[in-house]
Motif scaffolding. Structure first.
Motif, PDB file in Angstrom:
ATOM      1  N   VAL A  42      13.971 -40.372  57.488  1.00 40.45           N
ATOM      2  CA  VAL A  42      14.261 -39.985  56.115  1.00 40.45           C
ATOM      3  C   VAL A  42      12.971 -40.125  55.305  1.00 40.45           C
ATOM      4  CG1 VAL A  42      15.597 -40.507  54.053  1.00 40.45           C
ATOM      5  CG2 VAL A  42      16.668 -40.676  56.298  1.00 40.45           C
ATOM      6  N   VAL A  43      12.598 -39.048  54.639  1.00 43.01           N
ATOM      7  CA  VAL A  43      11.329 -38.987  53.919  1.00 43.01           C
ATOM      8  C   VAL A  43      11.592 -38.858  52.422  1.00 43.01           C
ATOM      9  CG1 VAL A  43       9.187 -37.665  53.644  1.00 43.01           C
ATOM     10  CG2 VAL A  43      10.254 -37.876  55.898  1.00 43.01           C
ATOM     11  N   GLY A  44      10.994 -39.739  51.647  1.00 46.90           N
ATOM     12  CA  GLY A  44      11.058 -39.613  50.193  1.00 46.90           C
ATOM     13  C   GLY A  44      10.167 -38.471  49.744  1.00 46.90           C
ATOM     14  N   VAL A  45      10.672 -37.628  48.858  1.00 42.89           N
ATOM     15  CA  VAL A  45       9.913 -36.472  48.389  1.00 42.89           C
ATOM     16  C   VAL A  45       8.905 -36.921  47.332  1.00 42.89           C
ATOM     17  CG1 VAL A  45      10.065 -34.240  47.222  1.00 42.89           C
ATOM     18  CG2 VAL A  45      11.845 -34.926  48.848  1.00 42.89           C
ATOM     19  N   PRO A  46       7.591 -36.758  47.588  1.00 38.50           N
ATOM     20  CA  PRO A  46       6.601 -37.183  46.602  1.00 38.50           C
ATOM     21  C   PRO A  46       6.710 -36.337  45.337  1.00 38.50           C
ATOM     22  CG  PRO A  46       5.536 -36.308  48.604  1.00 38.50           C
ATOM     23  CD  PRO A  46       6.991 -36.119  48.757  1.00 38.50           C
ATOM     24  N   ASP A  47       6.754 -36.989  44.174  1.00 40.46           N
ATOM     25  CA  ASP A  47       6.899 -36.260  42.915  1.00 40.46           C
ATOM     26  C   ASP A  47       6.307 -37.106  41.789  1.00 40.46           C
ATOM     27  OD1 ASP A  47       7.814 -34.883  40.603  1.00 40.46           O
ATOM     28  OD2 ASP A  47       9.540 -34.102  41.717  1.00 40.46           O
ATOM     29  N   GLU A  48       5.133 -36.683  41.316  1.00 46.11           N
ATOM     30  CA  GLU A  48       4.458 -37.476  40.274  1.00 46.11           C
ATOM     31  C   GLU A  48       5.246 -37.505  38.976  1.00 46.11           C
ATOM     32  OE1 GLU A  48       1.455 -33.984  38.549  1.00 46.11           O
ATOM     33  OE2 GLU A  48       0.634 -35.768  39.507  1.00 46.11           O
ATOM     34  N   ARG A  49       6.120 -36.505  38.767  1.00 43.23           N
ATOM     35  CA  ARG A  49       6.946 -36.493  37.567  1.00 43.23           C
ATOM     36  C   ARG A  49       7.862 -37.706  37.547  1.00 43.23           C
ATOM     37  NH1 ARG A  49       9.593 -30.633  38.325  1.00 43.23           N
ATOM     38  NH2 ARG A  49       9.976 -31.641  40.337  1.00 43.23           N
ATOM     39  N   ASP A 328       8.287 -33.270  30.814  1.00 45.93           N
ATOM     40  CA  ASP A 328       7.005 -33.422  30.126  1.00 45.93           C
ATOM     41  C   ASP A 328       7.186 -33.579  28.620  1.00 45.93           C
ATOM     42  OD1 ASP A 328       7.928 -30.829  30.019  1.00 45.93           O
ATOM     43  OD2 ASP A 328       5.983 -29.885  30.347  1.00 45.93           O
ATOM     44  N   LYS A 329       8.229 -32.965  28.085  1.00 42.81           N
ATOM     45  CA  LYS A 329       8.540 -33.137  26.657  1.00 42.81           C
ATOM     46  C   LYS A 329       8.928 -34.593  26.375  1.00 42.81           C
ATOM     47  CE  LYS A 329       9.201 -30.275  23.789  1.00 42.81           C
ATOM     48  NZ  LYS A 329       8.346 -29.721  22.700  1.00 42.81           N
ATOM     49  N   LEU A 330       9.716 -35.177  27.289  1.00 40.70           N
ATOM     50  CA  LEU A 330      10.112 -36.581  27.131  1.00 40.70           C
ATOM     51  C   LEU A 330       8.899 -37.499  27.199  1.00 40.70           C
ATOM     52  CD1 LEU A 330      12.246 -38.799  26.899  1.00 40.70           C
ATOM     53  CD2 LEU A 330      12.579 -38.659  29.382  1.00 40.70           C
ATOM     54  N   LEU A 331       7.999 -37.232  28.128  1.00 43.23           N
ATOM     55  CA  LEU A 331       6.777 -38.045  28.228  1.00 43.23           C
ATOM     56  C   LEU A 331       5.954 -37.940  26.952  1.00 43.23           C
ATOM     57  CD1 LEU A 331       5.477 -37.425  31.877  1.00 43.23           C
ATOM     58  CD2 LEU A 331       6.616 -39.458  30.987  1.00 43.23           C
ATOM     59  N   GLY A 332       5.854 -36.721  26.428  1.00 46.88           N
ATOM     60  CA  GLY A 332       5.078 -36.507  25.202  1.00 46.88           C
ATOM     61  C   GLY A 332       5.680 -37.227  24.004  1.00 46.88           C
ATOM     62  N   GLY A 343      14.629 -34.291  17.623  1.00 47.53           N
ATOM     63  CA  GLY A 343      15.505 -33.158  17.890  1.00 47.53           C
ATOM     64  C   GLY A 343      15.168 -32.420  19.177  1.00 47.53           C
ATOM     65  N   ASP A 344      14.444 -33.098  20.104  1.00 46.39           N
ATOM     66  CA  ASP A 344      14.041 -32.442  21.350  1.00 46.39           C
ATOM     67  C   ASP A 344      15.094 -32.538  22.452  1.00 46.39           C
ATOM     68  OD1 ASP A 344      11.647 -31.562  20.331  1.00 46.39           O
ATOM     69  OD2 ASP A 344      10.505 -33.325  21.002  1.00 46.39           O
ATOM     70  N   ILE A 345      16.089 -33.398  22.256  1.00 46.79           N
ATOM     71  CA  ILE A 345      17.157 -33.505  23.255  1.00 46.79           C
ATOM     72  C   ILE A 345      18.259 -32.513  22.904  1.00 46.79           C
ATOM     73  CG2 ILE A 345      18.942 -35.001  24.237  1.00 46.79           C
ATOM     74  CD1 ILE A 345      17.003 -37.346  23.825  1.00 46.79           C
ATOM     75  N   ARG A 346      18.562 -31.640  23.859  1.00 48.22           N
ATOM     76  CA  ARG A 346      19.568 -30.602  23.644  1.00 48.22           C
ATOM     77  C   ARG A 346      20.902 -31.024  24.243  1.00 48.22           C
ATOM     78  NH1 ARG A 346      15.920 -28.436  26.838  1.00 48.22           N
ATOM     79  NH2 ARG A 346      17.488 -27.606  28.288  1.00 48.22           N
ATOM     80  N   GLY A 357      12.869 -29.917  36.749  1.00 48.18           N
ATOM     81  CA  GLY A 357      12.166 -30.834  35.873  1.00 48.18           C
ATOM     82  C   GLY A 357      12.986 -31.330  34.694  1.00 48.18           C
ATOM     83  N   ASP A 358      14.230 -30.881  34.575  1.00 50.59           N
ATOM     84  CA  ASP A 358      15.101 -31.388  33.518  1.00 50.59           C
ATOM     85  C   ASP A 358      15.367 -32.887  33.699  1.00 50.59           C
ATOM     86  OD1 ASP A 358      15.482 -29.071  32.073  1.00 50.59           O
ATOM     87  OD2 ASP A 358      17.435 -28.588  32.931  1.00 50.59           O
ATOM     88  N   VAL A 359      15.395 -33.623  32.598  1.00 48.66           N
ATOM     89  CA  VAL A 359      15.903 -34.993  32.592  1.00 48.66           C
ATOM     90  C   VAL A 359      17.279 -34.917  31.917  1.00 48.66           C
ATOM     91  CG1 VAL A 359      15.512 -37.369  31.888  1.00 48.66           C
ATOM     92  CG2 VAL A 359      13.549 -35.896  32.370  1.00 48.66           C
ATOM     93  N   MET A 360      18.301 -35.488  32.570  1.00 47.69           N
ATOM     94  CA  MET A 360      19.667 -35.261  32.115  1.00 47.69           C
ATOM     95  C   MET A 360      20.462 -36.553  31.990  1.00 47.69           C
ATOM     96  SD  MET A 360      20.522 -31.821  34.382  1.00 47.69           S
ATOM     97  CE  MET A 360      21.812 -31.233  33.281  1.00 47.69           C
ATOM     98  N   VAL A 361      21.354 -36.554  30.988  1.00 47.70           N
ATOM     99  CA  VAL A 361      22.373 -37.598  30.861  1.00 47.70           C
ATOM    100  C   VAL A 361      23.713 -36.866  30.786  1.00 47.70           C
ATOM    101  CG1 VAL A 361      23.352 -39.388  29.379  1.00 47.70           C
ATOM    102  CG2 VAL A 361      20.855 -39.271  29.705  1.00 47.70           C
ATOM    103  N   PHE A 362      24.666 -37.278  31.616  1.00 47.62           N
ATOM    104  CA  PHE A 362      25.955 -36.593  31.684  1.00 47.62           C
ATOM    105  C   PHE A 362      27.027 -37.381  30.943  1.00 47.62           C
ATOM    106  CE2 PHE A 362      23.497 -35.199  35.293  1.00 47.62           C
ATOM    107  CZ  PHE A 362      23.729 -33.832  35.329  1.00 47.62           C
ATOM    108  N   LEU A 363      27.792 -36.676  30.122  1.00 50.60           N
ATOM    109  CA  LEU A 363      28.928 -37.278  29.449  1.00 50.60           C
ATOM    110  C   LEU A 363      30.199 -36.704  30.079  1.00 50.60           C
ATOM    111  CD1 LEU A 363      26.500 -37.008  27.223  1.00 50.60           C
ATOM    112  CD2 LEU A 363      28.261 -37.905  25.712  1.00 50.60           C
ATOM    113  N   HIS A 364      31.095 -37.591  30.468  1.00 52.54           N
ATOM    114  CA  HIS A 364      32.316 -37.132  31.155  1.00 52.54           C
ATOM    115  C   HIS A 364      33.516 -37.916  30.638  1.00 52.54           C
ATOM    116  CE1 HIS A 364      32.278 -40.757  33.765  1.00 52.54           C
ATOM    117  NE2 HIS A 364      30.961 -40.643  33.628  1.00 52.54           N
TER     118      HIS A 364
END
Length: 365
Positions: A42-49, A328-332, A343-346, A357-364
């Motif tokens: 099992v290999v972890g996918v490298p992702d600098e993000r 990248d918007k979140l990092l900025g 107002g950057d969170i939609r 590249g989306d960062v997400m929070v789910f409401l259920h």
């Protein structure tokens, strides 16, 4: 978890690449069939993000997306008829989501080639032919079993047979099943057959630092291989499995300078994993917070509820909405609360197609 089978002729660098990917110790001697039972890693996918998001959130844990690689022993001509360990190998390939086909891309008299000469076109044709012959046998057997149902007026059986006839004709023409240009509905009818040549294939051209790499020689072999990739509409990457394996023991900070010394310009493993994602049509979204930052994998075009299901099945059925921001918007912005204030969170609903590249929070509910 995604499962990718590493296949190729004996002695083209499959086990060496597997070692490099998983930092595992499996046999990689210079002779055929040194890997009789498939090794799994099992290999972890490298992702600098993901790394940057974890730093931003000061996360206790960082969990990358993962791919399971299966090192499958070398296929030989006649594998579809049981040559070598053919039937065993083909059954292992049938279980994977995609195929990583290793192709030798260097000349070296000290490293034997099973056919005595290095010819990527011939190597690819041998492997693909064996996969196609195995599929042809499966298709023929299935069509024989459908005859009785068709005679009794079973419309589903007739529809399935029509699709299989289309696939059989494609295979008879020396092509792969995935070149049959099936509609989504037709492909779904035969999905349970798990045909080998319906699977996405990523080709890895294995070079050697300091060796006579075909892409550096002007003898037509590399050009012919690239033209075949265009004809197959296939993804390919260049990798130097031996160098990447040797770099396992080098500190992360020193790897780039070692690559430059060896004349290896890119991180072949990162390229390979990215190529696998492209081949499979996958994208990554993220969740991040103080407890953990995590990368999740979904098909390109997945809607928000489907992305939620990657985290937990309930998130799909009980989905209300998702809060979304580009990584990248979140990092900025510097923090989730700062991004919200700006107002950057939609807020997105059930029909939102997730973007890589989306960062997400789910409401259920």
């Amino acid at each position: 978890m995604l499962k990718i089978g590493i296949v190729g002729l004996p002695n083209v660098g499959k086990s060496t690449l597997f070692n490099a990917l998983t930092k595992a110790a499996v046999p990689a001697e210079n002779y055929p069939f040194c890997t009789i039972d498939p090794s799994v890693g099992v290999v972890g996918v490298p992702d600098e993000r993901l790394t940057k998001l974890a730093e931003l959130s000061k996360s206790e844990k960082t969990i990358p997306a993962a791919i399971e690689f299966v090192d499958i022993a070398g296929l030989v001509k006649g594998a579809s008829e049981g040559e070598g360990l053919g039937n065993q190998f083909l059954s292992h390939i049938r279980e994977v989501d995609a195929i990583l086909e290793m192709v030798r891309f260097f000349d070296d008299p000290d490293v034997t080639h099973v056919h005595g000469e290095v010819d990527p076109i011939k190597d690819i044709e041998v492997i693909n032919l064996e996969l196609a012959l195995a599929d042809k046998e499966s298709v023929d057997k299935r069509r024989e079993r459908l005859v009785r149902d068709i005679k009794s007026g079973n419309k589903d059986a007739a529809a399935e047979d029509a699709v299989l006839a289309k696939v059989a004709q494609t295979l008879n023409n020396g092509l792969l099943a995935r070149q049959a240009e099936l509609t989504p509905e037709e492909a779904k009818r035969i999905q349970s057959m798990n045909l080998l040549t319906m699977k996405p294939i990523l080709y890895a051209f294995n070079g050697k630092s300091g060796g006579h790499n075909l892409n550096e020689l002007n003898d037509g072999r590399a050009k012919a291989a690239y033209e075949l990739m265009d004809a197959l509409k296939a993804e390919y990457v260049h990798v130097d499995a031996r160098t990447e394996h040797e770099l396992n023991d080098v500190a992360e900070g020193d790897k780039n300078s070692f690559r430059q010394e060896l004349g290896v310009q890119v991180d072949g493993l990162v390229d390979l994993i990215r190529g696998a994602y492209r081949t499979l049509g996958l994208i990554t979204f993220f969740t991040t917070g103080p407890k953990e930052s995590r990368a999740w994998t979904v098909p390109n075009g997945a809607l928000a509820p489907d992305a939620g299901a990657a985290i937990h099945n309930d998130f799909k059925d009980k989905f209300i909405r998702a809060e979304v921001i580009a990584w990248d918007k979140l990092l900025g912005d510097g923090s989730w609360s700062a991004a919200r204030d700006k107002g950057d969170i939609r807020t997105e609903g059930k029909t939102y197609p997730v973007v890589d590249g989306d960062v997400m929070v789910f409401l259920h509910s």
